[in-house]
Design a protein around this motif. Structure first.
Motif, short mmCIF file in Angstrom:
data_model
loop_
_atom_site.label_atom_id
_atom_site.label_comp_id
_atom_site.label_asym_id
_atom_site.label_seq_id
_atom_site.Cartn_x
_atom_site.Cartn_y
_atom_site.Cartn_z
N HIS A 82 0.83 -1.21 0.00
CA HIS A 82 0.00 0.00 0.00
C HIS A 82 0.86 1.26 0.00
O HIS A 82 0.52 2.25 -0.65
N ARG A 83 2.00 1.21 0.69
CA ARG A 83 2.91 2.36 0.68
C ARG A 83 3.42 2.65 -0.74
O ARG A 83 3.51 3.81 -1.14
N GLU A 84 3.74 1.58 -1.46
CA GLU A 84 4.20 1.75 -2.84
C GLU A 84 3.08 2.33 -3.71
O GLU A 84 3.32 3.22 -4.52
N GLN A 85 1.88 1.83 -3.51
CA GLN A 85 0.73 2.33 -4.26
C GLN A 85 0.50 3.81 -3.93
O GLN A 85 0.22 4.61 -4.82
N THR A 86 0.64 4.16 -2.67
CA THR A 86 0.42 5.53 -2.23
C THR A 86 1.41 6.49 -2.89
O THR A 86 1.05 7.62 -3.23
N LYS A 87 2.65 6.03 -3.10
CA LYS A 87 3.63 6.86 -3.80
C LYS A 87 3.11 7.25 -5.19
O LYS A 87 3.23 8.40 -5.61
N LEU A 88 2.53 6.28 -5.88
CA LEU A 88 2.00 6.54 -7.22
C LEU A 88 0.82 7.51 -7.16
O LEU A 88 0.72 8.43 -7.98
N ILE A 89 -0.05 7.31 -6.20
CA ILE A 89 -1.24 8.16 -6.06
C ILE A 89 -0.83 9.59 -5.72
O ILE A 89 -1.34 10.56 -6.31
N GLN A 90 0.11 9.73 -4.79
CA GLN A 90 0.56 11.07 -4.41
C GLN A 90 1.24 11.79 -5.57
O GLN A 90 1.03 12.99 -5.77
N ALA A 91 2.03 11.07 -6.32
CA ALA A 91 2.71 11.68 -7.47
C ALA A 91 1.69 12.17 -8.49
O ALA A 91 1.81 13.27 -9.02
N GLU A 92 0.68 11.36 -8.72
CA GLU A 92 -0.35 11.76 -9.69
C GLU A 92 -1.15 12.95 -9.16
O GLU A 92 -1.49 13.87 -9.92
N ALA A 93 -1.42 12.96 -7.87
CA ALA A 93 -2.17 14.08 -7.27
C ALA A 93 -1.38 15.38 -7.37
O ALA A 93 -1.97 16.46 -7.41
N GLN A 94 -0.06 15.28 -7.47
CA GLN A 94 0.79 16.45 -7.59
C GLN A 94 1.04 16.82 -9.05
O GLN A 94 1.88 17.65 -9.36
N GLY A 95 0.30 16.17 -9.95
CA GLY A 95 0.36 16.54 -11.35
C GLY A 95 1.24 15.66 -12.22
O GLY A 95 1.33 15.89 -13.42
N GLU A 96 1.90 14.70 -11.63
CA GLU A 96 2.75 13.80 -12.41
C GLU A 96 1.87 12.75 -13.09
O GLU A 96 1.20 11.96 -12.43
N LYS A 97 1.83 12.79 -14.39
CA LYS A 97 0.98 11.86 -15.15
C LYS A 97 1.73 10.57 -15.46
O LYS A 97 2.93 10.59 -15.73
N HIS A 98 1.03 9.47 -15.40
CA HIS A 98 1.61 8.17 -15.66
C HIS A 98 0.87 7.48 -16.79
O HIS A 98 -0.34 7.61 -16.92
#
Length: 103
Positions: free
Chosen positions: A51-67
């Motif tokens: 979940h921590r790893e998943q949260t990294k992805l979610i936080q990055a996307e919330a900050q505008g980083e598109k994946h």
């Protein structure tokens, strides 16, 4: 682009959690409830790491980083969701086996 290391971490931690959960059911079925609970604890720890790893992805996307959404990322998410479900069901199985054995 999502780091493959993050994706593989989610898959690995989730797979370990699912395995521990299934092991917990086997222990409970055989009446070893202490060992079953230890396996559930281990599964929960692995799920927390995933979940921590998943949260990294979610936080990055919330900050505008598109994946880019890859099949591998979808696979990782699928593993995580299934591992969480199996852990929850394993916990219920333990409770049922305990009730049946009057423990």
């Amino acid at each position: 682009m999502v780091s493959e290391m993050v994706i593989f971490s989610i898959i690995t931690y989730s797979g370990d959690a699912r395995s521990s959960s299934m092991e917990a059911i086997t222990y409970a079925k055989n009446g070893d409830f202490d060992k079953a609970r230890e396996c559930i604890e281990e599964a929960s720890k692995k799920l927390e790491l995933a979940h921590r790893e998943q949260t990294k992805l979610i936080q990055a996307e919330a900050q505008g980083e598109k994946h880019d959404i890859s099949l591998l990322l979808i696979h990782a998410q699928d593993h995580l969701m299934n591992a969480m479900t199996v852990r929850d069901l394993a916990d219920e199985f333990i409770n049922i086996y305990m009730k049946i054995s009057n423990k």
